[in-house]
Design an enzyme around this catalytic site. Structure first.
Site, mmCIF file in Angstrom:
data_model
loop_
_atom_site.group_PDB
_atom_site.id
_atom_site.type_symbol
_atom_site.label_atom_id
_atom_site.label_comp_id
_atom_site.label_asym_id
_atom_site.label_seq_id
_atom_site.Cartn_x
_atom_site.Cartn_y
_atom_site.Cartn_z
ATOM 1 N N LYS A 19 0.838 -1.214 0.000
ATOM 2 C CA LYS A 19 0.000 0.000 0.000
ATOM 3 C C LYS A 19 0.870 1.261 0.000
ATOM 4 O O LYS A 19 0.643 2.185 -0.776
ATOM 5 C CB LYS A 19 -0.910 0.023 1.250
ATOM 6 C CG LYS A 19 -1.823 -1.187 1.369
ATOM 7 C CD LYS A 19 -2.711 -1.105 2.589
ATOM 8 C CE LYS A 19 -1.978 -1.058 3.915
ATOM 9 N NZ LYS A 19 -1.147 -2.266 4.189
ATOM 10 N N GLU A 88 -1.649 5.093 6.278
ATOM 11 C CA GLU A 88 -2.077 4.552 7.578
ATOM 12 C C GLU A 88 -3.439 5.141 7.991
ATOM 13 O O GLU A 88 -3.653 5.512 9.150
ATOM 14 C CB GLU A 88 -1.030 4.827 8.668
ATOM 15 C CG GLU A 88 0.393 4.434 8.321
ATOM 16 C CD GLU A 88 0.604 2.947 8.070
ATOM 17 O OE1 GLU A 88 -0.295 2.141 8.373
ATOM 18 O OE2 GLU A 88 1.680 2.590 7.551
HETATM 19 P P1 ADP Z 1 2.177 -2.057 3.248
HETATM 20 O O1 ADP Z 1 2.208 -0.558 3.357
HETATM 21 O O2 ADP Z 1 0.974 -2.576 2.517
HETATM 22 O O3 ADP Z 1 2.353 -2.722 4.567
HETATM 23 P P2 ADP Z 1 4.745 -1.714 1.963
HETATM 24 O O4 ADP Z 1 4.497 -0.917 0.714
HETATM 25 O O5 ADP Z 1 5.265 -0.971 3.156
HETATM 26 O O6 ADP Z 1 3.404 -2.512 2.349
HETATM 27 O O7 ADP Z 1 5.773 -2.879 1.711
HETATM 28 C C1 ADP Z 1 5.656 -3.781 0.640
HETATM 29 C C2 ADP Z 1 6.966 -4.559 0.588
HETATM 30 O O8 ADP Z 1 7.056 -5.389 1.743
HETATM 31 C C3 ADP Z 1 7.122 -5.509 -0.557
HETATM 32 O O9 ADP Z 1 7.581 -4.878 -1.737
HETATM 33 C C4 ADP Z 1 8.168 -6.485 -0.019
HETATM 34 O O10 ADP Z 1 9.471 -6.005 -0.280
HETATM 35 C C5 ADP Z 1 7.976 -6.441 1.481
HETATM 36 N N1 ADP Z 1 7.405 -7.664 2.075
HETATM 37 C C6 ADP Z 1 7.784 -8.217 3.264
HETATM 38 N N2 ADP Z 1 7.020 -9.273 3.569
HETATM 39 C C7 ADP Z 1 6.136 -9.442 2.549
HETATM 40 C C8 ADP Z 1 5.076 -10.369 2.286
HETATM 41 N N3 ADP Z 1 4.772 -11.361 3.138
HETATM 42 N N4 ADP Z 1 4.353 -10.211 1.141
HETATM 43 C C9 ADP Z 1 4.678 -9.232 0.267
HETATM 44 N N5 ADP Z 1 5.653 -8.318 0.461
HETATM 45 C C10 ADP Z 1 6.384 -8.410 1.590
HETATM 46 P P1 TMP Z 2 1.351 -1.211 7.155
HETATM 47 O O1 TMP Z 2 0.002 -1.512 6.587
HETATM 48 O O2 TMP Z 2 2.029 -0.069 6.494
HETATM 49 O O3 TMP Z 2 2.201 -2.418 7.249
HETATM 50 O O4 TMP Z 2 1.153 -0.672 8.636
HETATM 51 C C1 TMP Z 2 0.124 -1.095 9.474
HETATM 52 C C2 TMP Z 2 0.390 -0.618 10.885
HETATM 53 O O5 TMP Z 2 -0.813 -0.821 11.640
HETATM 54 C C3 TMP Z 2 1.489 -1.380 11.635
HETATM 55 O O6 TMP Z 2 2.267 -0.469 12.429
HETATM 56 C C4 TMP Z 2 0.742 -2.287 12.599
HETATM 57 C C5 TMP Z 2 -0.542 -1.531 12.851
HETATM 58 N N1 TMP Z 2 -1.739 -2.328 13.110
HETATM 59 C C6 TMP Z 2 -2.679 -1.850 14.016
HETATM 60 O O7 TMP Z 2 -2.490 -0.783 14.596
HETATM 61 N N2 TMP Z 2 -3.795 -2.597 14.264
HETATM 62 C C7 TMP Z 2 -4.057 -3.759 13.603
HETATM 63 O O8 TMP Z 2 -5.108 -4.388 13.843
HETATM 64 C C8 TMP Z 2 -3.088 -4.236 12.646
HETATM 65 C C9 TMP Z 2 -3.309 -5.496 11.897
HETATM 66 C C10 TMP Z 2 -1.944 -3.486 12.434
HETATM 67 MG MG MG Z 3 2.345 0.933 4.817
#
Ligand code: ADP
Ligand code: TMP
Ligand code: MG
Length: 189
Positions: A19, A88
């Site tokens: 995302k 977020e």
């Molecule tokens: P989000 O904001 O949805 O949490 P990010 O854009 O911060 O995702 O991160 C995506 C990146 O996380 C991917 O490009 C990859 O390098 C890394 N990554 C680590 N674990 C995983 C996973 N289980 N599935 C996909 N990508 C992952």
């Molecule tokens: P991400 O989508 O960029 O990985 O970040 C999600 C953030 O949200 C991470 O810091 C963990 C937090 N989180 C919550 O606060 N509540 C939830 O229920 C979950 C699954 C994640």
């Molecule tokens: Mg993120």
């Protein structure tokens, strides 16, 4: 007279689905096109210290403003800004909906990225409402850490009894606390 009707794209999915990368990709392209962009994220995200940036799990980053509540977006808005990106979004609660509506009425392009589901697999307010309002919904999936299939869920791998809807610093986390899981492996250890 030129009319702007506003445009909302919602980028939703589980943790690790890309995302933030997608949000950064879009704001970088907008910057290339010399559009005026402001990026906001919730200050509870201390995963990367107090850096005024949005960060992806892979370390890609982009300048952002750190705010504590939805209305801070309006307070800090530069009237000349054309594109507002919010990462977020799950931490801003329902109040984000009226702020996004306000921005759309002003003719802005709004990009919102956030978790579709809580760690206990409930719809994460305000994402469902924003998804129904959106001109475009980009729904992403991650990769299941158990089997490598597409993962639409994430599992909290450390114990907690906290309310998932509250922007709680103890819920902030990365790979040490959460794993991407497919439907089959969500409930398996
Ligand atoms: P989000 O904001 O949805 O949490 P990010 O854009 O911060 O995702 O991160 C995506 C990146 O996380 C991917 O490009 C990859 O390098 C890394 N990554 C680590 N674990 C995983 C996973 N289980 N599935 C996909 N990508 C992952
Ligand atoms: P991400 O989508 O960029 O990985 O970040 C999600 C953030 O949200 C991470 O810091 C963990 C937090 N989180 C919550 O606060 N509540 C939830 O229920 C979950 C699954 C994640
Ligand atoms: Mg993120």
């Amino acid at each position: 007279m030129k009319r702007h009707s506003g445009y909302l794209e919602v980028i939703a999915g589980p943790m690790f689905s890309g995302k933030t990368e997608e949000l950064i990709r879009q704001v970088k392209r907008a910057a290339i096109g010399k559009k005026r962009v402001q990026v906001f994220k919730h200050k509870v995200d201390t995963r990367y210290g107090r850096a005024k940036k949005v960060y992806s799990h892979a370390g890609i980053s982009f300048e952002s403003e750190l705010i504590g509540k939805s209305r801070d977006i309006i307070k800090n808005l530069n009237p000349k800004t054309e594109i507002i990106a919010i990462d977020e979004a799950q931490w801003f609660g329902d109040s984000l909906v009226e702020v996004v509506e306000y921005l759309l009425k002003k003719g802005k392009k709004v990009l919102v990225a956030g978790l579709a589901l809580t760690f206990d697999r409930q719809p994460f307010i305000p994402m469902p409402t924003l998804m129904t309002m959106a001109d475009k919904v980009t729904k992403l999936s991650a990769i299941c850490t158990i089997c490598g299939d597409e993962a639409v869920y994430h599992k909290r791998i450390t114990k907690t009894k906290i309310d998932p809807y509250i922007a709680d610093p103890t819920l902030v986390g990365r790979l040490e606390s959460y794993e991407a899981r497919c439907r089959r492996h969500f409930s398996k250890p």
